[in-house]
Design a protein around this motif. Structure first.
Motif, short mmCIF file in Angstrom:
data_model
loop_
_atom_site.label_atom_id
_atom_site.label_comp_id
_atom_site.label_asym_id
_atom_site.label_seq_id
_atom_site.Cartn_x
_atom_site.Cartn_y
_atom_site.Cartn_z
N LYS A 57 0.92 -1.12 0.17
CA LYS A 57 0.03 -0.05 0.22
C LYS A 57 0.92 1.16 -0.02
O LYS A 57 1.82 1.30 0.43
N ALA A 58 0.47 2.29 -0.69
CA ALA A 58 1.22 3.47 -0.76
C ALA A 58 1.16 4.25 0.70
O ALA A 58 0.06 4.13 1.28
N LYS A 59 2.29 4.71 1.06
CA LYS A 59 2.36 5.38 2.56
C LYS A 59 1.51 6.76 2.36
O LYS A 59 1.05 6.92 3.25
N LYS A 60 1.31 7.37 1.20
CA LYS A 60 0.55 8.58 1.19
C LYS A 60 -0.53 8.46 0.04
O LYS A 60 -0.20 7.97 -1.05
N LYS A 61 -1.46 9.22 0.24
CA LYS A 61 -2.50 9.08 -0.79
C LYS A 61 -2.04 9.68 -2.09
O LYS A 61 -1.52 10.70 -2.00
N ALA A 63 0.31 8.67 -3.59
CA ALA A 63 1.75 8.07 -3.97
C ALA A 63 1.85 6.87 -4.79
O ALA A 63 1.12 5.93 -4.69
#
Length: 685
Positions: A57-61, A63
């Motif tokens: 999962k991406a660490k930031k929206k 990303a």
């Protein structure tokens, strides 16, 4: 083969004239990008590692998500030992060749677990030489094929000088696994031991979920296929395919303390000590289009891997990378056969009892009846010809047993010198064809030497000339043979149902073995097990013999779980009157060829839920080998065209002892709820 022709041609051209390449690591991804192969060349040696990739999962929206490697095969050696050079060290890498674009495979497989197969691979080829003066200019190429969840590789040797043929004495090819992995593997037997010196016959016991570093009792290693569990990372299956008369079959050595298995060649004592333990091969021509010159190849080593068991059970890699070696002479069909020997044993191989089993096949609407070992002495050729005529009258096609050759075993069964060379074989095949015989069951082979592989191929090729299918017993694992030999049907190569008759201990473990084989032995090749025993006592006479522990529906489920286009079932004439009619009706219509196979749920040796499709109809087998009742919640809506509301459900009842037929009733969520008692099952169709 023809799907690889562009890559092979490039390899041949590169071998003819190329420049040295410095040390490097090359990554190849599968078409879906989730299976990886890393090939490393350094310090004159070649190695590889492999695994699958997950998307974190991406660490930031917004990303980009990270891709993480999950290693399953750690850095493992490659290379081959020959009589002219050691191609495992001091190598020079001349060329690395990537195939431009994805290689597509589309083919029909009549007698496998899936009929129409479409798969894709990304390919890589390497060209290597050695500095030894005695190598005669021999060039080695390595071909890699990376599919979704599957990897295969093989070697090819090309002529670059005066040497035109070599002897391969062994391989450095290895598979290094984490030492905390566990194994579901079957040990290799010592040669020329067991009953009448008929081993190795791939009929040894498995270890179950034990450390990969555990040593085999024989000290000879492990037979293919080999299944490994790497904990939360997932599952790994190792095998080989494409073994023909051009090479020997192999197995895995015991693992080293750091988890390295290597390819092990046949033992000297196999085949009664006759024949080499290695392989003799002619060299390919580096100046010839590779599609026209198919010499110089080794078999493929195959790896199937993933986070779940689904790719293991559904793999087709062993057929994807091979091609038919000849055309079928007729339109071969699947066959359900009656078989007296499995429960009535040797005394049943007489004219009168065989009539009873031909009548049983006719009553069931089955295609065939197998007449087992002993016919030559106790029925004779004249009697057999009468049985052939009676089969024709009843609309049943006979199958006939043979001893492969009395020169490499002491088995007393007759017809010992009818299959040992092409001259006598063809005479026998003509007699069988003229009698309307559909197939033969050839027993008691002698191991994995190239000499023995030539016997298998000779039997298959000659039988095809006369429109005859082949089942092998007391034999090696078939390696891609369903596609390579169109009249090949099935092989035993497993501790099979005959042991139910011989041992009560085996009866106690039957459910456990049945819930193992779809994950290991039967996932890479047809398995002639001889199952579906409906008598509770395993003997011709009531009240005698070992006691079956599994339920009736469990036995019916094995007709789905065990895949073989020719099934020699263990039903007896008594079953027609002693079993509930719905059990007999199911056996009358269950097929032996499949268009699709889907893994639903399970764990090797504990339980399995497996679905197979024949035409438009799905058959689902759910089997429990655990000591406690198993609760299952099945979503069968994943099976395209399966109508749950109208499906027939066979179960053993709440007590596990009262077989019954009902209509499947999904719950409000559309799921099927099942409770399977120990050694019980359910069948939906």
């Amino acid at each position: 083969m023809k799907h690889h022709s562009l890559l092979l041609a490039a390899l041949a051209l590169a071998a003819a004239a190329s420049l040295p390449v410095m040390a490097q690591t090359t990554r190849v991804l599968s078409p879906d990008g989730l299976t990886y192969l890393d090939v490393k060349f350094a310090d004159g040696q070649l190695s590889y590692s492999a695994g699958y990739r997950t998307i974190a999962k991406a660490k930031k929206k917004g990303a980009k998500a990270d891709t993480l490697d999950v290693p399953m095969v750690l850095d493992s050696p490659l290379g081959v030992y020959t009589n002219v050079a050691d191609f495992s060290k001091d190598l020079t890498l001349k060329e690395t060749i990537r195939h431009e674009g994805t290689i597509k495979h589309s083919y029909h497989l009549r007698q496998g677990k899936q009929s129409e197969i479409n798969s894709e691979e990304n390919g890589l080829g390497l060209v290597l030489t050695t500095p030894q003066r005695r190598n005669g200019g021999v060039i080695m190429t390595v071909q890699f094929a990376v599919f979704n969840n599957n990897i295969a590789y093989r070697y090819r040797f090309l002529q670059g000088g005066e040497t035109g043929a070599i002897v391969i004495t062994g391989e450095a090819s290895g598979f290094r696994l984490p030492t905390d992995a566990t194994a579901f593997i079957c040990q290799q037997s010592d040669p020329m031991v067991g009953w009448k010196r008929t081993k190795p016959s791939y009929e040894e016991g498995y270890i179950w979920d034990e450390p990969v570093t555990k040593r085999s009792q024989s000290g000879q290693g492990w037979t293919f296929p080999c299944l490994f569990h790497e904990g939360d990372k997932g599952w790994l299956l190792i095998s080989e395919t494409g073994v023909s008369s051009n090479y020997c079959a192999s197995h895995l050595s015991d693992a080293t303390p750091d988890g390295l298995f290597t390819i092990a060649f046949p033992m000297e004592g196999e085949n009664n000590g006759f024949g080499s333990t290695g392989a003799q091969i002619g060299l390919g021509n580096s100046n010839t289009n590779a599609n026209d010159d198919m010499t110089g190849y080794t078999p493929w080593r195959t790896i199937t891997l993933g986070p779940t068991l689904k790719p293991i059970v559904e793999t087709t890699i062993v057929w994807d990378v091979v091609e038919p070696l000849y055309e079928p002479s007729i339109d071969y069909q699947g066959s359900r056969n009656t078989w007296s020997w499995i429960l009535w044993q040797d005394p049943s191989i007489n004219y009168e009892d065989q009539i009873k089993y031909i009548d049983l096949a006719a009553a069931l609407g089955w295609e065939g009846c197998l007449i087992d070992g002993g016919w030559y002495e106790h029925i004779g050729r004249e009697g057999m010809e009468k049985l052939f005529a009676y089969c024709k009258q009843k609309g049943v096609r006979p199958w006939v047993w043979y001893n492969s050759n009395g020169a490499w075993n002491d088995a007393p069964q007759c017809a010992r010198q009818a299959m040992h060379n092409s001259i006598v074989r063809k005479k026998e095949m003509k007699w069988l064809r003229d009698g309307g015989v559909a197939g033969i069951k050839v027993d008691f082979f002698a191991g994995d030497k190239q000499e023995t592989m030539r016997v298998y191929e000779g039997i298959l090729s000659d039988a095809n000339d006369y429109g005859i299918q082949c089942i092998f017993h007391g034999c090696t694992l078939p390696r891609g043979w369903e596609r390579m030999y169109p009249n090949y049907c099935s092989s035993e190569a497993v501790l099979a149902s005959e042991n139910l008759y011989f041992s009560q201990g085996f009866c106690e473990q039957e459910a456990r073995h049945a819930c193992l084989h779809p994950f290991v032995r039967n996932t890479v090749a047809s398995m002639e097990y001889g199952g579906t025993v409906l008598q509770k006592r395993l003997h011709k006479e009531p009240g005698k013999g070992n006691t079956r522990r599994t339920s009736d529906v469990f036995e019916l489920a094995t007709a789905i779980a065990f895949q073989s286009s020719g099934q020699n079932f263990a039903l007896t004439p008594r079953n027609l009157t002693e079993q509930p009619q719905f059990e007999i009706d199911f056996m009358k219509q269950v097929p032996t060829t499949w268009d699709e196979t889907r893994f639903i749920d399970g764990y090797p040796g504990k339980y399995i839920v497996l679905a197979r499709r024949h035409g438009t109809r799905w058959y689902v087998a759910a089997m429990n080998a655990e000591p406690a009742a198993k609760q299952l919640s099945l979503d069968l809506r994943v099976l395209d065209g399966f109508h749950i509301e109208s499906a027939t459900l066979l179960t053993d009842g709440p007590d596990g002892q009262t077989p019954q037929q009902t209509t499947a009733k999904p719950d409000k969520k559309g799921l099927i709820q099942l409770t399977l008692q120990p050694q019980c099952a359910a069948v939906l169709f």
